[in-house]
Scaffold this motif. Structure first.
Motif, PDB file in Angstrom:
ATOM      1  N   PHE A  81       0.839  -1.204   0.000  1.00 33.89           N
ATOM      2  CA  PHE A  81       0.000   0.000   0.000  1.00 33.89           C
ATOM      3  C   PHE A  81       0.867   1.244   0.000  1.00 33.89           C
ATOM      4  O   PHE A  81       0.609   2.194  -0.736  1.00 33.89           O
ATOM      5  N   THR A  82       1.845   1.237   0.873  1.00 32.41           N
ATOM      6  CA  THR A  82       2.737   2.394   0.939  1.00 32.41           C
ATOM      7  C   THR A  82       3.322   2.657  -0.435  1.00 32.41           C
ATOM      8  O   THR A  82       3.298   3.790  -0.935  1.00 32.41           O
ATOM      9  N   MET A  83       3.805   1.597  -1.064  1.00 35.41           N
ATOM     10  CA  MET A  83       4.432   1.745  -2.372  1.00 35.41           C
ATOM     11  C   MET A  83       3.434   2.292  -3.399  1.00 35.41           C
ATOM     12  O   MET A  83       3.712   3.237  -4.137  1.00 35.41           O
ATOM     13  N   PHE A  84       2.232   1.692  -3.410  1.00 36.15           N
ATOM     14  CA  PHE A  84       1.245   2.075  -4.420  1.00 36.15           C
ATOM     15  C   PHE A  84       0.829   3.552  -4.271  1.00 36.15           C
ATOM     16  O   PHE A  84       0.872   4.320  -5.220  1.00 36.15           O
ATOM     17  N   PHE A  85       0.424   3.888  -3.022  1.00 43.08           N
ATOM     18  CA  PHE A  85      -0.093   5.256  -2.847  1.00 43.08           C
ATOM     19  C   PHE A  85       0.989   6.297  -3.051  1.00 43.08           C
ATOM     20  O   PHE A  85       0.742   7.380  -3.558  1.00 43.08           O
ATOM     21  N   TRP A  86       2.220   5.964  -2.646  1.00 44.86           N
ATOM     22  CA  TRP A  86       3.315   6.911  -2.842  1.00 44.86           C
ATOM     23  C   TRP A  86       3.518   7.164  -4.332  1.00 44.86           C
ATOM     24  O   TRP A  86       3.672   8.274  -4.786  1.00 44.86           O
ATOM     25  N   SER A  87       3.458   6.092  -5.094  1.00 39.85           N
ATOM     26  CA  SER A  87       3.673   6.241  -6.539  1.00 39.85           C
ATOM     27  C   SER A  87       2.520   7.018  -7.185  1.00 39.85           C
ATOM     28  O   SER A  87       2.721   7.836  -8.075  1.00 39.85           O
ATOM     29  N   ALA A  88       1.301   6.717  -6.715  1.00 36.25           N
ATOM     30  CA  ALA A  88       0.130   7.358  -7.334  1.00 36.25           C
ATOM     31  C   ALA A  88       0.047   8.841  -6.999  1.00 36.25           C
ATOM     32  O   ALA A  88      -0.535   9.637  -7.734  1.00 36.25           O
ATOM     33  N   MET A  89       0.622   9.196  -5.871  1.00 29.01           N
ATOM     34  CA  MET A  89       0.542  10.600  -5.425  1.00 29.01           C
ATOM     35  C   MET A  89       1.111  11.585  -6.433  1.00 29.01           C
ATOM     36  O   MET A  89       0.700  12.738  -6.493  1.00 29.01           O
ATOM     37  N   ILE A  90       2.071  11.078  -7.241  1.00 26.82           N
ATOM     38  CA  ILE A  90       2.755  11.967  -8.171  1.00 26.82           C
ATOM     39  C   ILE A  90       1.773  12.646  -9.139  1.00 26.82           C
ATOM     40  O   ILE A  90       1.908  13.817  -9.485  1.00 26.82           O
ATOM     41  N   PHE A  91       0.713  11.891  -9.517  1.00 24.34           N
ATOM     42  CA  PHE A  91      -0.318  12.458 -10.393  1.00 24.34           C
ATOM     43  C   PHE A  91      -0.971  13.673  -9.763  1.00 24.34           C
ATOM     44  O   PHE A  91      -1.100  14.723 -10.373  1.00 24.34           O
ATOM     45  N   PHE A  92      -1.385  13.455  -8.504  1.00 28.10           N
ATOM     46  CA  PHE A  92      -2.179  14.514  -7.854  1.00 28.10           C
ATOM     47  C   PHE A  92      -1.314  15.701  -7.459  1.00 28.10           C
ATOM     48  O   PHE A  92      -1.784  16.827  -7.442  1.00 28.10           O
ATOM     49  N   ASP A  93      -0.063  15.420  -7.208  1.00 34.05           N
ATOM     50  CA  ASP A  93       0.867  16.506  -6.949  1.00 34.05           C
ATOM     51  C   ASP A  93       0.884  17.476  -8.128  1.00 34.05           C
ATOM     52  O   ASP A  93       0.679  18.679  -7.977  1.00 34.05           O
ATOM     53  N   LEU A  94       1.056  16.879  -9.310  1.00 36.59           N
ATOM     54  CA  LEU A  94       1.130  17.726 -10.510  1.00 36.59           C
ATOM     55  C   LEU A  94      -0.237  18.314 -10.859  1.00 36.59           C
ATOM     56  O   LEU A  94      -0.344  19.472 -11.279  1.00 36.59           O
ATOM     57  N   LEU A  95      -1.282  17.493 -10.647  1.00 34.67           N
ATOM     58  CA  LEU A  95      -2.637  17.965 -10.935  1.00 34.67           C
ATOM     59  C   LEU A  95      -2.969  19.236 -10.142  1.00 34.67           C
ATOM     60  O   LEU A  95      -3.574  20.167 -10.654  1.00 34.67           O
ATOM     61  N   PHE A 115      -8.385  25.303 -26.332  1.00 34.96           N
ATOM     62  CA  PHE A 115      -8.123  23.870 -26.417  1.00 34.96           C
ATOM     63  C   PHE A 115      -6.617  23.603 -26.489  1.00 34.96           C
ATOM     64  O   PHE A 115      -6.081  22.722 -25.820  1.00 34.96           O
ATOM     65  N   PHE A 116      -5.966  24.412 -27.284  1.00 41.75           N
ATOM     66  CA  PHE A 116      -4.519  24.265 -27.470  1.00 41.75           C
ATOM     67  C   PHE A 116      -3.787  24.430 -26.137  1.00 41.75           C
ATOM     68  O   PHE A 116      -2.898  23.659 -25.784  1.00 41.75           O
ATOM     69  N   GLN A 117      -4.206  25.442 -25.379  1.00 41.13           N
ATOM     70  CA  GLN A 117      -3.574  25.678 -24.074  1.00 41.13           C
ATOM     71  C   GLN A 117      -3.811  24.506 -23.128  1.00 41.13           C
ATOM     72  O   GLN A 117      -2.931  24.118 -22.370  1.00 41.13           O
ATOM     73  N   LYS A 118      -5.019  23.933 -23.247  1.00 33.20           N
ATOM     74  CA  LYS A 118      -5.348  22.811 -22.375  1.00 33.20           C
ATOM     75  C   LYS A 118      -4.460  21.606 -22.714  1.00 33.20           C
ATOM     76  O   LYS A 118      -3.966  20.902 -21.825  1.00 33.20           O
ATOM     77  N   VAL A 119      -4.268  21.390 -23.999  1.00 29.13           N
ATOM     78  CA  VAL A 119      -3.393  20.296 -24.433  1.00 29.13           C
ATOM     79  C   VAL A 119      -1.980  20.534 -23.898  1.00 29.13           C
ATOM     80  O   VAL A 119      -1.331  19.646 -23.330  1.00 29.13           O
ATOM     81  N   LEU A 120      -1.560  21.787 -24.051  1.00 31.81           N
ATOM     82  CA  LEU A 120      -0.207  22.154 -23.624  1.00 31.81           C
ATOM     83  C   LEU A 120      -0.004  21.889 -22.138  1.00 31.81           C
ATOM     84  O   LEU A 120       1.012  21.331 -21.703  1.00 31.81           O
ATOM     85  N   ILE A 121      -1.000  22.274 -21.357  1.00 33.85           N
ATOM     86  CA  ILE A 121      -0.907  22.142 -19.902  1.00 33.85           C
ATOM     87  C   ILE A 121      -0.978  20.659 -19.492  1.00 33.85           C
ATOM     88  O   ILE A 121      -0.489  20.279 -18.433  1.00 33.85           O
ATOM     89  N   SER A 122      -1.571  19.815 -20.363  1.00 28.19           N
ATOM     90  CA  SER A 122      -1.705  18.391 -20.028  1.00 28.19           C
ATOM     91  C   SER A 122      -0.504  17.561 -20.479  1.00 28.19           C
ATOM     92  O   SER A 122      -0.299  16.455 -19.993  1.00 28.19           O
ATOM     93  N   LEU A 123       0.261  18.078 -21.444  1.00 31.57           N
ATOM     94  CA  LEU A 123       1.394  17.322 -21.995  1.00 31.57           C
ATOM     95  C   LEU A 123       2.341  16.751 -20.932  1.00 31.57           C
ATOM     96  O   LEU A 123       2.739  15.589 -21.020  1.00 31.57           O
ATOM     97  N   PRO A 124       2.706  17.546 -19.896  1.00 27.09           N
ATOM     98  CA  PRO A 124       3.660  17.026 -18.910  1.00 27.09           C
ATOM     99  C   PRO A 124       3.172  15.768 -18.195  1.00 27.09           C
ATOM    100  O   PRO A 124       3.956  15.079 -17.556  1.00 27.09           O
ATOM    101  N   PHE A 125       1.863  15.428 -18.312  1.00 25.53           N
ATOM    102  CA  PHE A 125       1.355  14.225 -17.632  1.00 25.53           C
ATOM    103  C   PHE A 125       1.750  12.938 -18.363  1.00 25.53           C
ATOM    104  O   PHE A 125       1.725  11.869 -17.774  1.00 25.53           O
ATOM    105  N   ILE A 126       2.076  13.056 -19.641  1.00 25.92           N
ATOM    106  CA  ILE A 126       2.377  11.861 -20.449  1.00 25.92           C
ATOM    107  C   ILE A 126       3.487  10.986 -19.822  1.00 25.92           C
ATOM    108  O   ILE A 126       3.287   9.790 -19.616  1.00 25.92           O
ATOM    109  N   PRO A 127       4.616  11.584 -19.444  1.00 23.05           N
ATOM    110  CA  PRO A 127       5.656  10.754 -18.821  1.00 23.05           C
ATOM    111  C   PRO A 127       5.164  10.071 -17.554  1.00 23.05           C
ATOM    112  O   PRO A 127       5.530   8.928 -17.265  1.00 23.05           O
ATOM    113  N   LEU A 128       4.273  10.769 -16.825  1.00 27.45           N
ATOM    114  CA  LEU A 128       3.771  10.186 -15.581  1.00 27.45           C
ATOM    115  C   LEU A 128       2.988   8.917 -15.870  1.00 27.45           C
ATOM    116  O   LEU A 128       3.085   7.929 -15.157  1.00 27.45           O
ATOM    117  N   ILE A 129       2.184   8.987 -16.942  1.00 29.56           N
ATOM    118  CA  ILE A 129       1.360   7.819 -17.287  1.00 29.56           C
ATOM    119  C   ILE A 129       2.249   6.612 -17.604  1.00 29.56           C
ATOM    120  O   ILE A 129       2.001   5.507 -17.149  1.00 29.56           O
TER     121      ILE A 129
END
Lengths: 569, 277
Positions: A81-95, A115-129
């Motif tokens: 659990f510790t491992m999972f939640f710690w890893s998952a937290m990275i999403f919400f940190d950036l979010l 729309f373009f700005q929204k795409v731009l702001i979402s791009l950094p999430f790709i590596p996280l996924i």
């Protein structure tokens, strides 16, 4: 890292246990979570369609999830659990950072991202996924001790870098926002909101920064208290500038925290009786809380409706006043224009009569005299109209003197003896057998009021009598004019003293009459601190007009003799 | 003091009017019947007979005829018919017999009757003056030797008031708006300036303020003739003493303005004579 070695017990709901390094963690996490949750929901509910409210709610929800994950990794006894939640937290940190940027952008620009700005702001999430659950996230976890030591991998450094970038963007947005917001009100609002956002981000990142650098996670926890600060600022901004009811917010926050507090008791209860008791309390709190919130909500809604109605009434009233002013102004201008020809007629007729243009035969002189007289009557009418506009502009001058009322009234009655005689009406004057104190009045104004009343009574009485009495009681002197004339209907009594009002009965008897006499009389009497009122049994039953003058005129300071001449000027 | 013979049989009415007239400085004698009236008119000199038409012994009409046809009664005696009767035939008959005017009992209140009579008296004295002046014509009216500047934008008022002032013997210069009015006042000397207040070009108040700033013009008396006396600025102007007198246009006839001007110059003369002594 073995639960038995470390002495860890099983965490309730993943988060409640004694495993945490410091109980402070519950205060630092649950407190802000509670406040943030209530405010976020509330702001959202005030206007569900408002984009800014939705974004705020998203931030709050991401934050709540983040808090939950953080608690789990500290409280759980299970390593996976510790491992999972710690890893998952990275999403919400950036979010949290990206929504904060989104929030400040929409707040300042007052429009959505493209729309373009929204795409731009979402791009950094790709590596996280792609790399969330790889070794690039949590590179190393120390199983040898009970400290839950982890070495955060390159993905975290990447995320922190993106977060710093977003923070820079937020600064830029705010900077340009200040340049644009010139108006005082907007500037203040921006200042409140932007400092709220910045303080939050600083406090939020504080946990990570302090935790990583010092290895003292206790200090890091204080940072989370920054979230209520942010929310507090936002609430202030909303309350201050959007005018919603703070009462409702307060009640809701109180009820929800009360319920949560009672609910939390379930985790510490050991006996069944306590469990039942707490259960009943919980149910009662939920029930009554719900009713309380509903009733407050209803009250607030009613208040808002009332406010709306009274606002629109105020606007209507303002419009009516304006119209009235326009009308009085029109009368003033029209009367002024009327004066020129009237003056010319008066002047030329007088010159003709005086023989300035040669001898005028007697029959023509007689006609000219009639013209002169009738013209003077017109002059008087115009003056009366002007008087009305002067009354409304508050420009009537009063010359107050201390005089005896009785001789004044008897003098007035004298002037009507002939008129009464001609109409075969009895005109009587009843003076009191005691002497009234001297009154502070403007004799000319009183004369005008009383004369007008007697004149009306004589005019609208076909047979019978008109009687004028002077009496006094309870510090008030009265002049009562009673007649056996046409009387006044109940409806007319109400509006009789308004301007341009003539009753149906009067218009059928005389076509002339401006309907101004009583209106002027009323305002004259008010200036004396007195009253003018009417009593009548109905149409055809005669009427009684009563003029009331207080012994002491409240509009003139007693004992100051200079006052009279001062007012007179 | 003006002496009135009041022919009226209703004692009540006599009391009311006597009070009013005497308060205004008239001397009033009452004759309760036609015969008494004729007797009194012979015994004393009256200025005016106030004649009711319905009286005992003789009718008012007969009294009027006797007063006008019997040469024993002075010709210049003025007879005002004071009655309720106002049919056209009655009025015409009275005029034919030589009545000087009518005052309707019902149309006027007692104090209005007094002011009506005052107006008649003024009218008659003006008529006399005018006729003697016109008989001398085409000779110019007697010069008083005073120059008045009259500033007024309404042409009809300029004509009306200045005609009356000229008839009285004043030299009048008229200007139709503010700026030329002020220029005229600056250019030459006047014994008085009479000005309107609301005018195109320059306001009457402004003219007055400008003139009062100039040493040589400061002491020229100023009368103000306005259609809006309740105006706050004008009030303050009068209160400040910059203006010698002010009149509301609708309340003044040309003759009344002239009387005020005459009185003002008369008043001004008095202290000067005393000073020179």
């Amino acid at each position: 890292m073995d639960p038995i070695i470390c002495g860890w017990d099983t965490a309730k709901l993943l988060i409640f246990s004694d495993n945490v390094f410091d109980p402070l963690i519950y205060y630092s996490h649950l407190g802000p979570l509670l406040v943030a949750f209530v405010v976020g929901i509330f702001v959202f509910l005030t206007n569900r369609k408002d984009l800014i409210n939705r974004i705020l709610l998203s931030i709050v929800l991401f934050f709540c999830i983040w808090i939950f994950f953080d608690l789990v990794l500290w409280a759980t006894e299970k390593n996976e659990f510790t491992m999972f939640f710690w890893s998952a937290m990275i999403f919400f940190d950036l979010l949290i950072y990206s929504t904060a940027l989104y929030f400040i952008h929409v707040f300042i620009k007052q429009r959505d991202l493209s729309f373009f700005q929204k795409v731009l702001i979402s791009l950094p999430f790709i590596p996280l996924i792609f790399f969330s659950f790889t070794r690039y996230n949590i590179e190393f976890f120390d199983f040898t001790n009970c400290d839950r030591d982890a070495l955060e991998g390159i993905l975290w450094s990447y995320t922190y870098a993106i977060e710093i970038l977003y923070t820079v963007f937020i600064f830029i947005e705010i900077f340009f926002g200040f340049l644009k917001a010139r108006k005082e009100n907007k500037l203040k609002r921006l200042l409140v909101v932007s400092s709220g956002v910045l303080l939050f981000l600083i406090a939020f990142s504080w946990g990570n920064i302090a935790g990583n650098w010092t290895d003292d996670w206790t200090v890091g926890q204080y940072g989370l208290f920054g979230f209520p600060i942010f929310v507090g600022f936002l609430t202030y901004a909303i309350v201050k500038f959007k005018a919603f009811d703070i009462k409702l917010l307060g009640v809701q926050a109180l009820i929800v925290s009360l319920i949560l507090l009672i609910g939390s008791q379930f985790f510490f209860i050991k006996t069944t009786i306590n469990f039942i008791l707490t259960g009943i309390t919980f149910a009662l709190a939920v029930g009554f809380g719900w009713f309380l919130i509903q009733s407050v909500k209803q009250e607030v809604r009613r208040k808002e409706e009332l406010q709306k109605i009274s606002d629109s009434l105020a606007v209507t009233n303002e419009r009516l006043k304006e119209l009235d002013n326009v009308k009085s102004e029109f009368i003033s201008i029209a009367s002024h224009q009327l004066r020129t020809p009237l003056t010319a007629i008066k002047g030329y007729v007088s010159l003709l009569l005086e023989g300035s243009y040669g001898k005028v035969p007697m029959p023509i002189q007689d006609v000219l005299n009639k013209v002169y007289t009738i013209n003077n009557r017109l002059v008087q009418l115009v003056e009366n109209l002007l008087n009305v506009s002067r009354i409304e502009a508050g420009r009537i001058q009063y010359n107050f003197e201390r005089i005896q009322l009785e001789p004044l009234v008897s003098e007035i009655v004298d002037t009507f003896v002939l008129t009464a005689k001609k109409k075969n009406l009895t005109l009587t004057l009843n003076l009191p057998n005691y002497v009234l104190p001297k009154l502070t009045i403007d004799p000319n104004k009183i004369k005008e009021v009383v004369s007008n009343l007697i004149d009306n009574s004589l005019k609208y009485t076909k047979e019978g009598s008109v009687s004028v009495s002077v009496e006094a009681s309870n510090g008030i002197a009265r002049v009562v004019i009673s007649d056996t004339g046409i009387g006044i209907s109940r409806d007319d009594k109400v509006k009789l003293f308004e301007k341009f009002i003539r009753t149906k009965e009067t218009t059928s008897m005389f076509v002339s009459g401006s309907g101004l006499g009583l209106y002027i009389g009323k305002s004259f009497m008010e200036a004396h601190g007195g009253k003018i009122r009417v009593e009548s049994e109905g149409v055809g039953k005669g009427s009684q007009f009563i003029v009331e003058l207080p012994f002491v005129n409240p509009n003139v300071k007693a004992g100051v003799s200079g006052q009279f001449s001062m007012l007179g000027r | 003091m003006v002496k009135i013979l009041f022919v009226e049989d209703d004692f009540f009415i006599v009391e009311i009017y006597k009070k009013k007239f005497e308060a205004s400085g008239f001397e009033v004698f009452n004759a309760p019947s036609g015969k008494a009236a004729l007797r009194e008119a012979l015994a004393q000199r009256f200025d005016v007979v106030l004649l009711d038409l319905v009286i005992p012994e003789m009718s008012g009409m007969e009294v009027l005829r006797e007063l006008r046809t019997n040469p024993e009664y002075p010709k210049e005696l003025k007879i005002v018919v004071f009655s309720n009767l106002s049919s056209t035939e009655d009025r015409a008959e009275c005029l034919r017999l030589g009545a000087s005017g009518f005052v309707s009992k019902t149309e006027f209140s007692p104090s209005e009757v007094v002011s009506e009579l005052n107006r008649f008296l003024r009218q008659w004295s003006e008529q006399e003056k005018n006729f003697t002046r016109q008989e001398k014509s085409p000779a110019e009216p007697a010069k008083i030797g005073k120059r008045i500047l009259f500033i007024e934008d309404e042409a009809v008022f300029v004509e009306m008031f200045s005609k009356r002032l000229r008839d009285e013997g004043y030299e009048v210069v008229t200007k139709h708006e503010g700026i030329s009015g002020l220029n005229e006042a600056l250019k030459s000397d006047f014994d008085m300036i009479i000005s309107d207040v609301v005018m195109p070009g320059m306001d009457g108040r402004e003219i007055i303020n400008r003139l009062k700033e100039i040493e040589e013009k400061k002491y020229t008396p100023i009368f103000v003739l306005s259609a809006l006396l309740e105006d706050e600025h004008l009030k303050s102007l009068v209160a400040s003493g910059l203006v010698n007198r002010s009149f509301l246009k609708t309340y003044i006839t040309p003759s009344e303005l002239v009387y005020a001007v005459n009185d003002f110059f008369k008043e001004k003369k008095k202290p000067k004579i005393e000073e020179s002594k």
